[in-house]
Write a protein that holds these residues in place. Structure first.
Motif, PDB file in Angstrom:
ATOM      1  N   TYR A   1       0.719  -0.952  -0.177  1.00  0.00           N
ATOM      2  CA  TYR A   1       0.058  -0.289   0.104  1.00  0.00           C
ATOM      3  C   TYR A   1       0.176   1.747  -0.295  1.00  0.00           C
ATOM      4  O   TYR A   1       0.716   2.661  -0.222  1.00  0.00           O
ATOM      5  CB  TYR A   1      -1.048  -0.161   1.121  1.00  0.00           C
ATOM      6  N   SER A   2       1.927   1.673   0.492  1.00  0.00           N
ATOM      7  CA  SER A   2       2.877   2.580   0.843  1.00  0.00           C
ATOM      8  C   SER A   2       4.298   1.331   0.471  1.00  0.00           C
ATOM      9  O   SER A   2       4.549   0.605   1.486  1.00  0.00           O
ATOM     10  CB  SER A   2       2.578   3.071   1.989  1.00  0.00           C
ATOM     11  N   MET A   3       5.215   2.086   0.823  1.00  0.00           N
ATOM     12  CA  MET A   3       6.729   2.413   0.924  1.00  0.00           C
ATOM     13  C   MET A   3       7.133   3.304   1.405  1.00  0.00           C
ATOM     14  O   MET A   3       6.429   5.150   0.465  1.00  0.00           O
ATOM     15  CB  MET A   3       7.121   1.814  -0.530  1.00  0.00           C
ATOM     16  N   GLY A   4       8.108   4.053   1.840  1.00  0.00           N
ATOM     17  CA  GLY A   4       8.795   5.559   2.116  1.00  0.00           C
ATOM     18  C   GLY A   4       9.880   4.916   2.761  1.00  0.00           C
ATOM     19  O   GLY A   4      10.905   3.602   3.134  1.00  0.00           O
ATOM     20  N   TRP A   5      10.615   6.005   3.790  1.00  0.00           N
ATOM     21  CA  TRP A   5      11.765   5.944   4.354  1.00  0.00           C
ATOM     22  C   TRP A   5      11.942   6.796   5.973  1.00  0.00           C
ATOM     23  O   TRP A   5      11.071   7.895   6.004  1.00  0.00           O
ATOM     24  CB  TRP A   5      12.757   6.666   4.057  1.00  0.00           C
ATOM     25  N   TYR A   6      12.652   6.519   6.598  1.00  0.00           N
ATOM     26  CA  TYR A   6      12.518   6.388   7.717  1.00  0.00           C
ATOM     27  C   TYR A   6      14.348   6.976   8.534  1.00  0.00           C
ATOM     28  O   TYR A   6      15.273   6.460   7.732  1.00  0.00           O
ATOM     29  CB  TYR A   6      11.615   5.493   8.805  1.00  0.00           C
ATOM     30  N   ARG A   7      14.338   7.474   9.329  1.00  0.00           N
ATOM     31  CA  ARG A   7      15.791   7.540   9.555  1.00  0.00           C
ATOM     32  C   ARG A   7      15.556   7.535  11.325  1.00  0.00           C
ATOM     33  O   ARG A   7      15.341   8.106  11.752  1.00  0.00           O
ATOM     34  CB  ARG A   7      16.615   8.651   9.105  1.00  0.00           C
TER      35      ARG A   7
ATOM     36  N   GLN B   1      14.893   9.582  18.160  1.00  0.00           N
ATOM     37  CA  GLN B   1      13.819   8.861  17.884  1.00  0.00           C
ATOM     38  C   GLN B   1      13.963   8.226  16.500  1.00  0.00           C
ATOM     39  O   GLN B   1      14.534   9.158  15.408  1.00  0.00           O
ATOM     40  CB  GLN B   1      12.299   9.586  18.468  1.00  0.00           C
ATOM     41  N   ARG B   2      13.238   7.658  16.064  1.00  0.00           N
ATOM     42  CA  ARG B   2      12.847   7.067  14.293  1.00  0.00           C
ATOM     43  C   ARG B   2      12.472   8.230  14.040  1.00  0.00           C
ATOM     44  O   ARG B   2      10.688   8.605  14.672  1.00  0.00           O
ATOM     45  CB  ARG B   2      12.192   5.697  14.292  1.00  0.00           C
ATOM     46  N   GLU B   3      12.407   8.756  13.040  1.00  0.00           N
ATOM     47  CA  GLU B   3      12.087   9.638  12.310  1.00  0.00           C
ATOM     48  C   GLU B   3      11.390   9.014  11.054  1.00  0.00           C
ATOM     49  O   GLU B   3      12.564   8.930  10.062  1.00  0.00           O
ATOM     50  CB  GLU B   3      13.040  11.236  12.245  1.00  0.00           C
ATOM     51  N   LEU B   4      10.257  10.452  10.346  1.00  0.00           N
ATOM     52  CA  LEU B   4       9.250  10.018   9.258  1.00  0.00           C
ATOM     53  C   LEU B   4      10.919  11.407   8.202  1.00  0.00           C
ATOM     54  O   LEU B   4      10.697  12.144   8.515  1.00  0.00           O
ATOM     55  CB  LEU B   4       8.435  10.514   9.176  1.00  0.00           C
ATOM     56  N   VAL B   5      10.931  10.275   7.050  1.00  0.00           N
ATOM     57  CA  VAL B   5      11.519  10.624   6.548  1.00  0.00           C
ATOM     58  C   VAL B   5      10.569  11.376   5.168  1.00  0.00           C
ATOM     59  O   VAL B   5      10.231  12.499   4.667  1.00  0.00           O
ATOM     60  CB  VAL B   5      12.629  10.500   6.131  1.00  0.00           C
ATOM     61  N   ALA B   6       9.933  10.306   4.510  1.00  0.00           N
ATOM     62  CA  ALA B   6       8.989  10.856   3.223  1.00  0.00           C
ATOM     63  C   ALA B   6       8.977   8.900   3.262  1.00  0.00           C
ATOM     64  O   ALA B   6       8.690   7.887   2.953  1.00  0.00           O
ATOM     65  CB  ALA B   6       9.218  11.154   2.063  1.00  0.00           C
ATOM     66  N   THR B   7       6.591   9.005   2.636  1.00  0.00           N
ATOM     67  CA  THR B   7       6.473   8.208   1.948  1.00  0.00           C
ATOM     68  C   THR B   7       5.521   7.999   0.856  1.00  0.00           C
ATOM     69  O   THR B   7       5.561   9.265   0.556  1.00  0.00           O
ATOM     70  CB  THR B   7       5.455   7.385   3.272  1.00  0.00           C
ATOM     71  N   MET B   8       5.484   7.519   0.073  1.00  0.00           N
ATOM     72  CA  MET B   8       4.685   7.352  -0.941  1.00  0.00           C
ATOM     73  C   MET B   8       3.672   6.131  -1.086  1.00  0.00           C
ATOM     74  O   MET B   8       3.791   5.606  -1.149  1.00  0.00           O
ATOM     75  CB  MET B   8       5.212   7.633  -2.213  1.00  0.00           C
ATOM     76  N   MET B   9       3.052   6.402  -1.380  1.00  0.00           N
ATOM     77  CA  MET B   9       1.096   5.587  -1.157  1.00  0.00           C
ATOM     78  C   MET B   9       0.898   5.217  -3.184  1.00  0.00           C
ATOM     79  O   MET B   9       1.458   5.876  -4.003  1.00  0.00           O
ATOM     80  CB  MET B   9      -0.239   6.167  -0.939  1.00  0.00           C
ATOM     81  N   ASN B  10       0.913   4.235  -3.573  1.00  0.00           N
ATOM     82  CA  ASN B  10       0.273   3.641  -4.451  1.00  0.00           C
ATOM     83  C   ASN B  10      -0.161   4.692  -5.241  1.00  0.00           C
ATOM     84  O   ASN B  10       0.045   4.210  -6.857  1.00  0.00           O
ATOM     85  CB  ASN B  10      -0.507   2.164  -4.772  1.00  0.00           C
ATOM     86  N   ASN B  11      -1.412   4.919  -4.884  1.00  0.00           N
ATOM     87  CA  ASN B  11      -2.267   6.492  -5.831  1.00  0.00           C
ATOM     88  C   ASN B  11      -1.198   7.378  -6.124  1.00  0.00           C
ATOM     89  O   ASN B  11      -1.606   8.836  -6.478  1.00  0.00           O
ATOM     90  CB  ASN B  11      -2.746   6.818  -5.266  1.00  0.00           C
TER      91      ASN B  11
ATOM     92  N   THR C   1      22.462  13.883   8.920  1.00  0.00           N
ATOM     93  CA  THR C   1      23.459  12.016   9.244  1.00  0.00           C
ATOM     94  C   THR C   1      21.936  10.948   9.775  1.00  0.00           C
ATOM     95  O   THR C   1      21.567  11.489  11.190  1.00  0.00           O
ATOM     96  CB  THR C   1      25.057  12.560   9.685  1.00  0.00           C
ATOM     97  N   ALA C   2      22.643   9.892   9.791  1.00  0.00           N
ATOM     98  CA  ALA C   2      21.610   8.419   9.901  1.00  0.00           C
ATOM     99  C   ALA C   2      21.496   7.173   9.369  1.00  0.00           C
ATOM    100  O   ALA C   2      22.112   7.821   8.282  1.00  0.00           O
ATOM    101  CB  ALA C   2      19.824   9.675  10.828  1.00  0.00           C
ATOM    102  N   VAL C   3      20.865   6.486   9.751  1.00  0.00           N
ATOM    103  CA  VAL C   3      20.982   5.522   9.547  1.00  0.00           C
ATOM    104  C   VAL C   3      19.282   5.407   8.712  1.00  0.00           C
ATOM    105  O   VAL C   3      18.189   5.730   9.314  1.00  0.00           O
ATOM    106  CB  VAL C   3      20.442   3.967  10.048  1.00  0.00           C
ATOM    107  N   TYR C   4      19.288   4.845   7.117  1.00  0.00           N
ATOM    108  CA  TYR C   4      18.146   5.580   6.681  1.00  0.00           C
ATOM    109  C   TYR C   4      16.678   4.067   6.411  1.00  0.00           C
ATOM    110  O   TYR C   4      17.965   3.510   5.666  1.00  0.00           O
ATOM    111  CB  TYR C   4      18.392   6.233   5.181  1.00  0.00           C
ATOM    112  N   TYR C   5      16.630   3.628   6.574  1.00  0.00           N
ATOM    113  CA  TYR C   5      15.663   2.492   6.882  1.00  0.00           C
ATOM    114  C   TYR C   5      13.985   2.556   5.605  1.00  0.00           C
ATOM    115  O   TYR C   5      14.072   3.782   5.824  1.00  0.00           O
ATOM    116  CB  TYR C   5      15.323   2.318   7.995  1.00  0.00           C
TER     117      TYR C   5
END
Length: 116
Positions: free
Chosen positions: A32-38, A44-54, A90-94
């Motif tokens: 449904y969605s894919m994205g990136w956190y760091r 704390q883990r932080e939202l970077v960006a997500t994108m839905m299928n649409n 600077t972070a590990v991006y997941y």
């Protein structure tokens, strides 16, 4: 088994750019969605960006205007173009992928280091 794999991290000078890539296994269905956190050490883990299928996107406030997320839905692939990088990036991006029932699959991360 590893089902989500990131690549593209590295060391870059402040103001530079990096492009991250992530591929989710075909064994992950109904994405449904894919994205990136760091995640930086001690933070704390932080939202970077997500994108839905649409194509709908969601960006963390700290990266708006600098990072761009894109996807190739057919290939279960998501990208993160990072421009105007700052040391605070600077972070590990997941990378992650979520299916329609909100099961979340995480990659092992790729290190991004921005020097001043």
């Amino acid at each position: 088994q590893v089902q989500v794999v990131e690549s593209g991290g590295g060391l870059v000078q402040a103001g530079g750019s990096l492009r991250l890539s992530c591929v989710a296994s075909e064994s992950i269905t109904r994405i449904y969605s894919m994205g990136w956190y760091r995640h930086a050490p001690g933070k704390q883990r932080e939202l970077v960006a997500t994108m839905m299928n649409n194509g709908s996107t969601n960006y963390g406030d700290s990266v708006k205007g600098r990072f761009t997320i894109s996807r190739d839905n057919a290939k279960n692939t998501v990208y993160l173009q990072m421009d105007s990088l700052k040391p605070e990036d600077t972070a590990v991006y997941y990378c992650n992928a979520r299916n329609i029932l909100e099961t979340t699959y995480w990659g092992q991360g790729t290190q991004v280091t921005v020097s001043s």
